[in-house]
Design a protein around this motif. Structure first.
Motif, PDB file in Angstrom:
ATOM      1  N   UNK A   1       0.853  -1.184   0.000  1.00 15.82           N
ATOM      2  CA  UNK A   1       0.000   0.000   0.000  1.00 15.82           C
ATOM      3  C   UNK A   1       0.888   1.232   0.000  1.00 15.82           C
ATOM      4  N   UNK A   2       0.492   2.242  -0.773  1.00 14.96           N
ATOM      5  CA  UNK A   2       1.165   3.543  -0.751  1.00 14.96           C
ATOM      6  C   UNK A   2       0.449   4.417   0.265  1.00 14.96           C
ATOM      7  N   UNK A   3       1.188   4.914   1.238  1.00 12.85           N
ATOM      8  CA  UNK A   3       0.591   5.792   2.248  1.00 12.85           C
ATOM      9  C   UNK A   3       0.494   7.202   1.700  1.00 12.85           C
ATOM     10  N   UNK A   4      -0.716   7.736   1.692  1.00  8.50           N
ATOM     11  CA  UNK A   4      -0.992   9.079   1.196  1.00  8.50           C
ATOM     12  C   UNK A   4      -1.227   9.992   2.395  1.00  8.50           C
ATOM     13  N   UNK A   5      -0.576  11.154   2.401  1.00  7.72           N
ATOM     14  CA  UNK A   5      -0.773  12.108   3.492  1.00  7.72           C
ATOM     15  C   UNK A   5      -1.964  12.991   3.169  1.00  7.72           C
ATOM     16  N   UNK A   6      -2.915  13.038   4.090  1.00  9.34           N
ATOM     17  CA  UNK A   6      -4.116  13.867   3.939  1.00  9.34           C
ATOM     18  C   UNK A   6      -4.483  14.381   5.329  1.00  9.34           C
ATOM     19  N   UNK A   7      -3.773  15.402   5.769  1.00 11.12           N
ATOM     20  CA  UNK A   7      -3.943  15.903   7.132  1.00 11.12           C
ATOM     21  C   UNK A   7      -5.337  16.465   7.406  1.00 11.12           C
ATOM     22  N   UNK A   8      -6.012  16.956   6.391  1.00  8.21           N
ATOM     23  CA  UNK A   8      -7.321  17.575   6.577  1.00  8.21           C
ATOM     24  C   UNK A   8      -8.485  16.615   6.334  1.00  8.21           C
ATOM     25  N   UNK A   9      -8.183  15.361   6.049  1.00  9.56           N
ATOM     26  CA  UNK A   9      -9.215  14.340   5.799  1.00  9.56           C
ATOM     27  C   UNK A   9     -10.156  14.757   4.665  1.00  9.56           C
ATOM     28  N   UNK A  10      -9.603  15.364   3.628  1.00  4.50           N
ATOM     29  CA  UNK A  10     -10.428  15.860   2.532  1.00  4.50           C
ATOM     30  C   UNK A  10     -10.598  14.855   1.396  1.00  4.50           C
ATOM     31  N   UNK A  11      -9.682  13.910   1.287  1.00  2.00           N
ATOM     32  CA  UNK A  11      -9.708  12.967   0.183  1.00  2.00           C
ATOM     33  C   UNK A  11     -10.638  11.804   0.524  1.00  2.00           C
ATOM     34  N   UNK A  12     -11.868  11.846   0.024  1.00  2.00           N
ATOM     35  CA  UNK A  12     -12.838  10.805   0.360  1.00  2.00           C
ATOM     36  C   UNK A  12     -12.801   9.639  -0.623  1.00  2.00           C
ATOM     37  N   UNK A  13     -12.035   9.771  -1.694  1.00  2.00           N
ATOM     38  CA  UNK A  13     -11.960   8.675  -2.666  1.00  2.00           C
ATOM     39  C   UNK A  13     -10.909   7.640  -2.281  1.00  2.00           C
ATOM     40  N   UNK A  14      -9.937   8.024  -1.474  1.00  2.00           N
ATOM     41  CA  UNK A  14      -8.897   7.096  -1.037  1.00  2.00           C
ATOM     42  C   UNK A  14      -9.340   6.397   0.239  1.00  2.00           C
ATOM     43  N   UNK A  15      -9.259   5.077   0.297  1.00  2.00           N
ATOM     44  CA  UNK A  15      -9.597   4.373   1.538  1.00  2.00           C
ATOM     45  C   UNK A  15      -8.717   4.859   2.690  1.00  2.00           C
ATOM     46  N   UNK A  16      -9.266   4.800   3.892  1.00  2.30           N
ATOM     47  CA  UNK A  16      -8.490   5.273   5.037  1.00  2.30           C
ATOM     48  C   UNK A  16      -8.652   4.355   6.243  1.00  2.30           C
ATOM     49  N   UNK A  17      -7.624   4.375   7.075  1.00  2.78           N
ATOM     50  CA  UNK A  17      -7.610   3.654   8.348  1.00  2.78           C
ATOM     51  C   UNK A  17      -7.343   4.692   9.419  1.00  2.78           C
ATOM     52  N   UNK A  18      -8.192   4.695  10.440  1.00  6.75           N
ATOM     53  CA  UNK A  18      -8.026   5.648  11.532  1.00  6.75           C
ATOM     54  C   UNK A  18      -8.088   4.906  12.853  1.00  6.75           C
ATOM     55  N   UNK A  19      -7.069   5.108  13.680  1.00  5.43           N
ATOM     56  CA  UNK A  19      -7.056   4.519  15.009  1.00  5.43           C
ATOM     57  C   UNK A  19      -7.892   5.417  15.912  1.00  5.43           C
ATOM     58  N   UNK A  20      -8.921   4.835  16.512  1.00  5.87           N
ATOM     59  CA  UNK A  20      -9.809   5.599  17.383  1.00  5.87           C
ATOM     60  C   UNK A  20      -9.335   5.538  18.829  1.00  5.87           C
ATOM     61  N   UNK A  21      -8.972   4.326  19.275  1.00  6.78           N
ATOM     62  CA  UNK A  21      -8.620   4.147  20.673  1.00  6.78           C
ATOM     63  C   UNK A  21      -7.621   3.013  20.812  1.00  6.78           C
TER      64      UNK A  21
END
Length: 153
Positions: A46-66
């Motif tokens: 996987x290529x990690x894409x930087x999107x600090x503002x969470x604006x790119x909704x077309x790229x899948x994302x993983x977010x650690x909640x807790x």
């Protein structure tokens, strides 16, 4: 005797999907878990894409909640010389693919014994156990991510 944990390579899973880019969000970007997850994502091409503002909704994302780590004393053995502990790691993450949100929960437990007469050995053992459970959690998270990608087709 089998412990029930299967070591797998994800090459077969990876070859069946076409997701190449992914964003990864974690509040503590240099945390041990974040580094392990980034490594697992890179291992699985996987290529990690930087999107600090969470604006790119077309790229899948993983977010650690807790992330919750706990170290509990379970039992004292042999006249207070040996102690049994349980190290627990719980992770809650959010995976977003095609504007569909999937919540993923991971829980890993490890048991270990400490000898109070050797504190340096105990500290080294706990450090290695922590690395091991964080590595296993990262592998499980990426495996669940791949399964979600494959099932989203």
């Amino acid at each position: 005797m089998n412990c029930g944990y299967k070591f797998t390579t994800y090459e077969n899973l990876y070859s069946t999907h076409n997701v190449k880019n992914i964003t990864f969000y974690n509040l503590e970007s240099y945390h041990l878990l974040a580094n392990m997850i980034k490594t697992e994502l890179n291992i699985n091409n996987f290529n990690l894409i930087k999107d600090k503002n969470h604006l790119n909704i077309t790229t899948p994302s993983v977010q650690i909640i807790n992330v919750f780590e706990n170290n509990n004393k379970i039992d004292i053995i042999q006249n207070n010389i040996l102690t049994k502990f349980q190290l627990t790691l719980k992770i809650k993450a959010k995976i977003i693919i095609s504007s569909t949100t999937h919540t993923v929960n991971i829980k890993i437990n490890r048991y270990y014994f400490t000898n109070h007469s050797m504190p340096l050995t105990r500290d080294s053992e706990i450090k290695n156990l922590r690395k091991e459970i964080y590595q296993q959690a990262a592998q499980q998270l990426v495996c669940k991510l791949l399964n979600i990608i494959i099932n989203a087709k």
